[in-house]
Design a protein around this motif. Structure first.
Motif, PDB file in Angstrom:
ATOM      1  N   CYS A 159    -102.250  28.081 -24.317  1.00 64.07           N
ATOM      2  CA  CYS A 159    -102.493  29.281 -25.132  1.00 64.07           C
ATOM      3  C   CYS A 159    -101.763  30.498 -24.575  1.00 64.07           C
ATOM      4  O   CYS A 159    -102.386  31.446 -24.082  1.00 64.07           O
ATOM      5  CB  CYS A 159    -103.994  29.532 -25.231  1.00 64.07           C
TER       6      CYS A 159
ATOM      7  N   GLN B  12     -95.060  33.359 -26.453  1.00 65.33           N
ATOM      8  CA  GLN B  12     -96.110  33.738 -27.403  1.00 65.33           C
ATOM      9  C   GLN B  12     -96.282  32.605 -28.409  1.00 65.33           C
ATOM     10  O   GLN B  12     -95.936  32.739 -29.585  1.00 65.33           O
ATOM     11  CB  GLN B  12     -95.758  35.043 -28.112  1.00 65.33           C
TER      12      GLN B  12
ATOM     13  N   PHE C 269     -99.811  37.636 -29.153  1.00 69.84           N
ATOM     14  CA  PHE C 269    -100.886  37.966 -28.233  1.00 69.84           C
ATOM     15  C   PHE C 269    -101.831  38.987 -28.866  1.00 69.84           C
ATOM     16  O   PHE C 269    -101.392  39.955 -29.492  1.00 69.84           O
ATOM     17  CB  PHE C 269    -100.329  38.551 -26.928  1.00 69.84           C
ATOM     18  N   ASP C 270    -103.115  38.773 -28.692  1.00 67.90           N
ATOM     19  CA  ASP C 270    -104.128  39.739 -29.042  1.00 67.90           C
ATOM     20  C   ASP C 270    -103.832  41.029 -28.266  1.00 67.90           C
ATOM     21  O   ASP C 270    -103.384  40.975 -27.111  1.00 67.90           O
ATOM     22  CB  ASP C 270    -105.499  39.150 -28.651  1.00 67.90           C
ATOM     23  N   ALA C 271    -104.019  42.180 -28.874  1.00 67.30           N
ATOM     24  CA  ALA C 271    -103.664  43.464 -28.259  1.00 67.30           C
ATOM     25  C   ALA C 271    -104.343  43.660 -26.902  1.00 67.30           C
ATOM     26  O   ALA C 271    -103.695  44.127 -25.952  1.00 67.30           O
ATOM     27  CB  ALA C 271    -104.003  44.622 -29.197  1.00 67.30           C
ATOM     28  N   ASP C 272    -105.617  43.293 -26.774  1.00 68.86           N
ATOM     29  CA  ASP C 272    -106.320  43.454 -25.512  1.00 68.86           C
ATOM     30  C   ASP C 272    -105.697  42.562 -24.433  1.00 68.86           C
ATOM     31  O   ASP C 272    -105.454  43.000 -23.314  1.00 68.86           O
ATOM     32  CB  ASP C 272    -107.798  43.134 -25.694  1.00 68.86           C
TER      33      ASP C 272
END
Length: 189
Positions: free
Chosen positions: A153, A121, A178-181
């Protein structure tokens, strides 16, 4: 050995060289003969505190990842890939990452296509200093040569040196989340 120069300030606030010499923290791994990873610097916060004479941030047990809100700058020498690496089992891969201080990063046993596949991450700035290396991703790969730069990324990846010469790589790892989606799509991968 990597020469590292660190600057700071004297008692009057004037810029000075605090240290100049070999970076004090290197790690090798018997599973990867010739591999050397040299931590150059670490920060533990954003914004990073700037003090007159910084303390040595790289000593202690090996930590692949930056601290929360921190960074890591390191140089790795990756030797040409051997058959031993290519034949590595998922358990051997986990052991290799455990030696780096990050066993959970290994993804080879899940669905990685290369024994050194892993995910962190982090946002990684990568500069190829010398040689060439493949960045292996889930379904593709890209050949990087000296002078090339990559921004990683949080992707599942491995480094594969298929040449007959060492590859020197500069990494700057920046703590991320990380973005939740995206995270929901990565579960179990």
């Amino acid at each position: 050995m990597v020469r590292r120069v660190v600057t700071g300030h004297d008692e009057n606030g004037k810029a000075i060289v605090v240290s100049d010499g070999p970076a004090p923290f290197e790690i090798t791994n018997p599973q990867r003969p010739g591999y050397v990873s040299t931590d150059i610097w670490r920060t533990n916060a954003t914004p990073a505190p700037i003090v007159a004479t910084p303390e040595e941030p790289t000593l202690g047990p090996r930590r692949q990842m930056p601290a929360k809100n921190g960074t890591v700058m390191r140089v790795n020498r990756v030797m040409p890939e051997t058959d031993d690496i290519r034949r590595m089992s998922p358990e051997q891969s986990k052991q290799l990452f455990a030696a780096l201080g990050n066993e959970q990063a290994s993804t080879f046993g899940k669905n990685g296509r290369h024994p050194l596949m892993h995910r962190t991450q982090t946002i990684d700035y990568v500069v190829i200093l010398a040689g060439e290396i493949y960045c292996v991703l889930d379904n593709t790969e890209v050949l990087l040569k000296a002078g090339d730069m990559l921004v990683q990324c949080g992707t599942n990846h491995a480094w594969s040196n298929r040449s007959n010469a060492p590859c020197d790589i500069l990494f700057v790892l920046i703590d991320g989340a990380f973005d939740a989606d995206l995270a929901s799509k990565l579960d179990g991968r």
